[in-house]
Design a protein around this motif. Structure first.
Motif, PDB file in Angstrom:
ATOM      1  N   CYS A   1       0.836  -1.207   0.000  1.00 28.54           N
ATOM      2  CA  CYS A   1       0.000   0.000   0.000  1.00 28.54           C
ATOM      3  C   CYS A   1       0.868   1.253   0.000  1.00 28.54           C
ATOM      4  O   CYS A   1       0.592   2.215  -0.725  1.00 28.54           O
ATOM      5  CB  CYS A   1      -0.911   0.020   1.233  1.00 28.54           C
ATOM      6  SG  CYS A   1      -2.465  -0.868   1.021  1.00 28.54           S
ATOM      7  N   ALA A   2       1.918   1.248   0.828  1.00 26.61           N
ATOM      8  CA  ALA A   2       2.807   2.413   0.894  1.00 26.61           C
ATOM      9  C   ALA A   2       3.511   2.634  -0.436  1.00 26.61           C
ATOM     10  O   ALA A   2       3.671   3.773  -0.891  1.00 26.61           O
ATOM     11  CB  ALA A   2       3.825   2.235   2.017  1.00 26.61           C
ATOM     12  N   GLY A   3       3.925   1.539  -1.078  1.00 25.35           N
ATOM     13  CA  GLY A   3       4.565   1.650  -2.378  1.00 25.35           C
ATOM     14  C   GLY A   3       3.635   2.229  -3.433  1.00 25.35           C
ATOM     15  O   GLY A   3       4.019   3.112  -4.222  1.00 25.35           O
ATOM     16  N   LEU A   4       2.404   1.738  -3.448  1.00 22.57           N
ATOM     17  CA  LEU A   4       1.414   2.249  -4.402  1.00 22.57           C
ATOM     18  C   LEU A   4       1.056   3.696  -4.095  1.00 22.57           C
ATOM     19  O   LEU A   4       0.830   4.502  -5.002  1.00 22.57           O
ATOM     20  CB  LEU A   4       0.163   1.371  -4.365  1.00 22.57           C
ATOM     21  CG  LEU A   4       0.299  -0.022  -4.986  1.00 22.57           C
ATOM     22  CD1 LEU A   4      -0.909  -0.890  -4.636  1.00 22.57           C
ATOM     23  CD2 LEU A   4       0.450   0.083  -6.510  1.00 22.57           C
ATOM     24  N   ALA A   5       1.003   4.034  -2.808  1.00 24.57           N
ATOM     25  CA  ALA A   5       0.703   5.417  -2.417  1.00 24.57           C
ATOM     26  C   ALA A   5       1.782   6.361  -2.943  1.00 24.57           C
ATOM     27  O   ALA A   5       1.480   7.470  -3.398  1.00 24.57           O
ATOM     28  CB  ALA A   5       0.598   5.523  -0.898  1.00 24.57           C
ATOM     29  N   ALA A   6       3.039   5.920  -2.887  1.00 27.24           N
ATOM     30  CA  ALA A   6       4.137   6.751  -3.403  1.00 27.24           C
ATOM     31  C   ALA A   6       3.981   6.990  -4.901  1.00 27.24           C
ATOM     32  O   ALA A   6       4.284   8.079  -5.400  1.00 27.24           O
ATOM     33  CB  ALA A   6       5.475   6.075  -3.104  1.00 27.24           C
ATOM     34  N   GLU A   7       3.514   6.000  -5.613  1.00 28.24           N
ATOM     35  CA  GLU A   7       3.349   6.132  -7.063  1.00 28.24           C
ATOM     36  C   GLU A   7       2.115   6.943  -7.438  1.00 28.24           C
ATOM     37  O   GLU A   7       2.118   7.665  -8.442  1.00 28.24           O
ATOM     38  CB  GLU A   7       3.259   4.744  -7.705  1.00 28.24           C
ATOM     39  CG  GLU A   7       4.557   3.943  -7.623  1.00 28.24           C
ATOM     40  CD  GLU A   7       4.436   2.592  -8.317  1.00 28.24           C
ATOM     41  OE1 GLU A   7       3.296   2.178  -8.627  1.00 28.24           O
ATOM     42  OE2 GLU A   7       5.481   1.963  -8.545  1.00 28.24           O
ATOM     43  N   ASN A   8       1.051   6.809  -6.631  1.00 28.52           N
ATOM     44  CA  ASN A   8      -0.247   7.360  -7.033  1.00 28.52           C
ATOM     45  C   ASN A   8      -0.671   8.620  -6.295  1.00 28.52           C
ATOM     46  O   ASN A   8      -1.699   9.207  -6.627  1.00 28.52           O
ATOM     47  CB  ASN A   8      -1.340   6.302  -6.823  1.00 28.52           C
ATOM     48  CG  ASN A   8      -1.106   5.054  -7.638  1.00 28.52           C
ATOM     49  OD1 ASN A   8      -0.576   5.113  -8.738  1.00 28.52           O
ATOM     50  ND2 ASN A   8      -1.495   3.904  -7.096  1.00 28.52           N
ATOM     51  N   ARG A   9       0.103   9.042  -5.318  1.00 23.95           N
ATOM     52  CA  ARG A   9      -0.369  10.115  -4.432  1.00 23.95           C
ATOM     53  C   ARG A   9      -0.587  11.419  -5.187  1.00 23.95           C
ATOM     54  O   ARG A   9       0.084  11.741  -6.168  1.00 23.95           O
ATOM     55  CB  ARG A   9       0.625  10.302  -3.289  1.00 23.95           C
ATOM     56  CG  ARG A   9       2.049  10.726  -3.678  1.00 23.95           C
ATOM     57  CD  ARG A   9       2.189  12.201  -3.762  1.00 23.95           C
ATOM     58  NE  ARG A   9       3.555  12.646  -3.992  1.00 23.95           N
ATOM     59  CZ  ARG A   9       3.850  13.836  -4.451  1.00 23.95           C
ATOM     60  NH1 ARG A   9       2.895  14.690  -4.763  1.00 23.95           N
ATOM     61  NH2 ARG A   9       5.112  14.203  -4.624  1.00 23.95           N
TER      62      ARG A   9
END
Length: 250
Positions: A116-124
Protein backbone atom coordinates in the motif's frame (compact mmCIF):
# COMPACT_ATOMS: atom_id res chain seq x y z
CA UNK A 1 -35.07 -33.56 -15.28
CA UNK A 2 -35.03 -31.04 -12.44
CA UNK A 3 -37.94 -28.66 -12.83
CA UNK A 4 -38.14 -27.22 -9.36
CA UNK A 5 -36.50 -24.01 -8.23
CA UNK A 6 -35.93 -22.77 -4.74
CA UNK A 7 -38.89 -20.64 -3.71
CA UNK A 8 -37.67 -17.56 -1.90
CA UNK A 9 -39.35 -16.05 1.10
CA UNK A 10 -40.84 -12.57 0.57
CA UNK A 11 -37.96 -10.96 2.50
CA UNK A 12 -35.38 -12.69 0.27
CA UNK A 13 -37.27 -11.71 -2.87
CA UNK A 14 -37.33 -8.05 -1.82
CA UNK A 15 -33.65 -8.17 -0.85
CA UNK A 16 -32.60 -9.69 -4.17
CA UNK A 17 -34.67 -7.24 -6.19
CA UNK A 18 -33.19 -4.25 -4.38
CA UNK A 19 -29.67 -5.66 -4.59
CA UNK A 20 -30.08 -6.16 -8.33
CA UNK A 21 -31.25 -2.55 -8.70
CA UNK A 22 -28.18 -1.32 -6.76
CA UNK A 23 -25.59 -3.49 -8.51
CA UNK A 24 -27.02 -2.69 -11.96
CA UNK A 25 -26.88 1.06 -11.10
CA UNK A 26 -30.64 1.37 -11.52
CA UNK A 27 -30.33 2.88 -8.05
CA UNK A 28 -27.30 5.19 -8.12
CA UNK A 29 -24.71 5.88 -5.44
CA UNK A 30 -26.12 8.15 -2.75
CA UNK A 31 -29.68 7.80 -4.09
CA UNK A 32 -32.44 7.59 -1.54
CA UNK A 33 -34.65 4.51 -1.66
CA UNK A 34 -38.43 4.87 -1.45
CA UNK A 35 -39.88 4.85 2.06
CA UNK A 36 -40.68 1.57 3.81
CA UNK A 37 -44.37 2.22 3.26
CA UNK A 38 -43.87 2.84 -0.47
CA UNK A 39 -41.62 -0.23 -0.87
CA UNK A 40 -44.22 -2.34 0.96
CA UNK A 41 -46.85 -1.09 -1.50
CA UNK A 42 -44.68 -1.74 -4.55
CA UNK A 43 -43.68 -5.26 -3.47
CA UNK A 44 -47.06 -6.15 -1.95
CA UNK A 45 -45.52 -7.19 1.39
CA UNK A 46 -45.64 -5.97 4.97
CA UNK A 47 -43.44 -3.18 6.34
CA UNK A 48 -41.64 -5.60 8.74
CA UNK A 49 -40.66 -7.66 5.65
CA UNK A 50 -39.24 -4.51 4.01
CA UNK A 51 -37.44 -3.62 7.25
CA UNK A 52 -35.78 -7.06 7.38
CA UNK A 53 -34.64 -6.79 3.75
CA UNK A 54 -33.19 -3.32 4.34
CA UNK A 55 -31.36 -4.50 7.46
CA UNK A 56 -29.76 -7.31 5.46
CA UNK A 57 -28.67 -4.88 2.73
CA UNK A 58 -27.20 -2.60 5.38
CA UNK A 59 -25.18 -5.47 6.86
CA UNK A 60 -23.82 -6.20 3.38
CA UNK A 61 -22.66 -2.59 3.08
CA UNK A 62 -24.95 -1.82 0.14
CA UNK A 63 -27.06 0.82 1.87
CA UNK A 64 -26.84 3.10 4.87
CA UNK A 65 -29.85 3.99 6.97
CA UNK A 66 -30.20 7.47 8.41
CA UNK A 67 -32.72 7.99 11.22
CA UNK A 68 -34.89 11.05 11.66
CA UNK A 69 -37.32 13.11 9.61
CA UNK A 70 -34.83 13.80 6.83
CA UNK A 71 -33.40 10.31 6.89
CA UNK A 72 -34.11 7.11 5.05
CA UNK A 73 -32.17 4.40 3.24
CA UNK A 74 -29.41 5.51 0.85
CA UNK A 75 -27.26 3.57 -1.60
CA UNK A 76 -23.80 3.32 -0.08
CA UNK A 77 -20.84 4.57 -2.12
CA UNK A 78 -18.27 1.86 -2.78
CA UNK A 79 -15.16 3.31 -1.14
CA UNK A 80 -12.49 1.88 1.17
CA UNK A 81 -14.47 2.70 4.30
CA UNK A 82 -17.78 1.17 3.22
CA UNK A 83 -16.02 -1.95 1.95
CA UNK A 84 -13.94 -2.02 5.12
CA UNK A 85 -17.02 -1.92 7.32
CA UNK A 86 -18.31 -5.06 5.59
CA UNK A 87 -14.97 -6.84 6.09
CA UNK A 88 -14.69 -5.60 9.68
CA UNK A 89 -18.10 -6.98 10.58
CA UNK A 90 -17.05 -10.37 9.24
CA UNK A 91 -13.74 -10.56 11.10
CA UNK A 92 -14.84 -8.88 14.33
CA UNK A 93 -15.78 -12.06 16.18
CA UNK A 94 -12.67 -13.91 15.04
CA UNK A 95 -10.42 -11.20 16.44
CA UNK A 96 -12.29 -10.57 19.68
CA UNK A 97 -12.79 -14.22 20.52
CA UNK A 98 -9.10 -14.93 20.04
CA UNK A 99 -9.57 -17.24 17.07
CA UNK A 100 -6.95 -15.20 15.21
CA UNK A 101 -3.47 -15.02 16.72
CA UNK A 102 -1.25 -11.99 17.15
CA UNK A 103 1.25 -13.39 14.61
CA UNK A 104 -1.46 -13.95 11.99
CA UNK A 105 -2.74 -10.39 12.20
CA UNK A 106 0.79 -8.98 12.36
CA UNK A 107 1.85 -10.87 9.25
CA UNK A 108 -1.33 -9.89 7.39
CA UNK A 109 -0.72 -6.20 8.10
CA UNK A 110 2.86 -6.52 6.88
CA UNK A 111 1.74 -8.07 3.60
CA UNK A 112 -1.00 -5.46 3.10
CA UNK A 113 0.50 -2.19 4.28
CA UNK A 114 3.94 -2.48 2.68
CA UNK A 115 2.60 -2.65 -0.90
CA UNK A 116 0.00 0.00 0.00
CA UNK A 117 2.81 2.41 0.89
CA UNK A 118 4.57 1.65 -2.38
CA UNK A 119 1.41 2.25 -4.40
CA UNK A 120 0.70 5.42 -2.42
CA UNK A 121 4.14 6.75 -3.40
CA UNK A 122 3.35 6.13 -7.06
CA UNK A 123 -0.25 7.36 -7.03
CA UNK A 124 -0.37 10.11 -4.43
CA UNK A 125 -1.80 13.53 -5.21
CA UNK A 126 -0.78 16.83 -3.65
CA UNK A 127 -4.03 16.81 -1.66
CA UNK A 128 -3.38 13.29 -0.36
CA UNK A 129 0.12 14.25 0.72
CA UNK A 130 -1.06 17.36 2.55
CA UNK A 131 -3.71 15.34 4.41
CA UNK A 132 -1.05 12.87 5.53
CA UNK A 133 1.31 15.65 6.60
CA UNK A 134 -1.47 17.29 8.60
CA UNK A 135 -2.00 14.07 10.58
CA UNK A 136 1.71 13.93 11.45
CA UNK A 137 1.73 17.62 12.43
CA UNK A 138 -1.17 16.96 14.78
CA UNK A 139 0.55 13.89 16.23
CA UNK A 140 3.60 16.01 17.06
CA UNK A 141 1.50 18.44 19.13
CA UNK A 142 -0.13 15.77 21.32
CA UNK A 143 1.19 13.88 24.32
CA UNK A 144 1.25 10.08 24.29
CA UNK A 145 -1.65 9.86 26.75
CA UNK A 146 -3.93 11.99 24.58
CA UNK A 147 -7.08 9.95 23.72
CA UNK A 148 -6.88 11.16 20.11
CA UNK A 149 -3.54 9.42 19.51
CA UNK A 150 -5.23 6.13 18.57
CA UNK A 151 -7.57 7.88 16.13
CA UNK A 152 -4.68 9.77 14.51
CA UNK A 153 -2.71 6.56 14.12
CA UNK A 154 -5.66 4.89 12.42
CA UNK A 155 -6.11 7.89 10.12
CA UNK A 156 -2.43 7.80 9.17
CA UNK A 157 -2.50 4.15 8.12
CA UNK A 158 -5.89 4.24 6.42
CA UNK A 159 -5.05 7.40 4.44
CA UNK A 160 -1.97 5.63 3.04
CA UNK A 161 -4.10 2.60 2.20
CA UNK A 162 -6.64 4.82 0.43
CA UNK A 163 -3.84 6.56 -1.47
CA UNK A 164 -2.84 3.19 -2.92
CA UNK A 165 -5.78 3.53 -5.29
CA UNK A 166 -6.82 -0.07 -4.61
CA UNK A 167 -10.15 -0.11 -2.76
CA UNK A 168 -9.89 -3.78 -1.82
CA UNK A 169 -6.46 -3.33 -0.24
CA UNK A 170 -7.64 -0.16 1.49
CA UNK A 171 -10.76 -1.84 2.88
CA UNK A 172 -8.72 -4.71 4.32
CA UNK A 173 -6.26 -2.34 6.00
CA UNK A 174 -9.15 -0.28 7.37
CA UNK A 175 -10.90 -3.34 8.79
CA UNK A 176 -7.77 -4.90 10.24
CA UNK A 177 -6.52 -1.71 11.82
CA UNK A 178 -9.96 -0.81 13.15
CA UNK A 179 -10.30 -4.15 14.92
CA UNK A 180 -6.79 -4.39 16.32
CA UNK A 181 -6.36 -0.67 17.19
CA UNK A 182 -2.71 -1.22 18.15
CA UNK A 183 -1.94 2.10 19.81
CA UNK A 184 -4.70 1.57 22.37
CA UNK A 185 -2.82 -1.47 23.67
CA UNK A 186 0.65 0.04 23.79
CA UNK A 187 1.85 1.60 27.01
CA UNK A 188 3.31 4.48 25.07
CA UNK A 189 6.26 6.24 26.63
CA UNK A 190 7.40 9.64 25.37
CA UNK A 191 10.38 7.87 23.76
CA UNK A 192 8.17 5.38 21.89
CA UNK A 193 5.91 8.25 20.86
CA UNK A 194 8.86 10.23 19.46
CA UNK A 195 10.18 7.20 17.56
CA UNK A 196 6.72 6.49 16.12
CA UNK A 197 6.23 10.06 14.88
CA UNK A 198 9.75 10.09 13.41
CA UNK A 199 8.94 6.85 11.57
CA UNK A 200 5.69 8.36 10.29
CA UNK A 201 7.66 11.36 9.03
CA UNK A 202 10.07 9.12 7.09
CA UNK A 203 7.13 7.31 5.51
CA UNK A 204 5.57 10.64 4.45
CA UNK A 205 8.89 11.89 3.07
CA UNK A 206 9.29 8.76 0.94
CA UNK A 207 5.71 9.00 -0.34
CA UNK A 208 6.20 12.70 -1.06
CA UNK A 209 9.34 11.90 -3.06
CA UNK A 210 7.37 9.22 -4.91
CA UNK A 211 10.09 6.72 -3.96
CA UNK A 212 8.30 3.37 -3.86
CA UNK A 213 11.19 1.38 -2.42
CA UNK A 214 11.88 3.92 0.31
CA UNK A 215 8.19 4.07 1.26
CA UNK A 216 7.96 0.29 1.53
CA UNK A 217 11.15 0.11 3.58
CA UNK A 218 10.03 2.90 5.92
CA UNK A 219 6.63 1.39 6.69
CA UNK A 220 8.15 -2.07 7.06
CA UNK A 221 10.55 -0.69 9.68
CA UNK A 222 7.67 1.07 11.44
CA UNK A 223 5.48 -2.06 11.61
CA UNK A 224 8.41 -4.15 12.88
CA UNK A 225 9.09 -1.56 15.61
CA UNK A 226 5.47 -1.61 16.80
CA UNK A 227 5.33 -5.39 16.62
CA UNK A 228 8.34 -5.80 18.90
CA UNK A 229 6.93 -3.39 21.47
CA UNK A 230 3.58 -5.17 21.56
CA UNK A 231 5.32 -8.55 21.85
CA UNK A 232 7.23 -7.22 24.86
CA UNK A 233 4.01 -5.87 26.40
CA UNK A 234 2.30 -9.23 25.92
CA UNK A 235 5.24 -11.04 27.50
CA UNK A 236 5.19 -8.76 30.54
CA UNK A 237 1.39 -8.64 30.86
CA UNK A 238 -0.11 -11.85 29.44
CA UNK A 239 -3.61 -10.80 30.49
CA UNK A 240 -3.32 -7.66 28.38
CA UNK A 241 -2.52 -5.14 31.10
CA UNK A 242 -4.94 -3.13 33.17
CA UNK A 243 -8.20 -4.82 32.38
CA UNK A 244 -7.87 -4.54 28.62
CA UNK A 245 -7.96 -7.58 26.35
CA UNK A 246 -4.68 -8.60 24.78
CA UNK A 247 -4.35 -7.11 21.29
CA UNK A 248 -4.87 -9.24 18.24
CA UNK A 249 -2.27 -7.37 16.24
CA UNK A 250 -0.26 -4.23 15.72
Amino acid sequence: MELGEKILRPREQVEQALKKAILSSKLGTGERLPSEAELARQFGVSRPTIREALSSLQMQGLIRRVPGAGGGSFVQPVDHQSLGEVVRASMQNLVRLGSVSFEEVSLARQHLEVPCAGLAAENRSAEDLEELRQVVREQKTRSVDDPLIAELDMRFHTIIARMSGNRVLASLVYALHHESEPVRYLDLSPEVGRHTVAQHQRIVQAIGAQDRQAAEAAISEHLAYLREHIRAALADQPSGGTGRPAPAGV
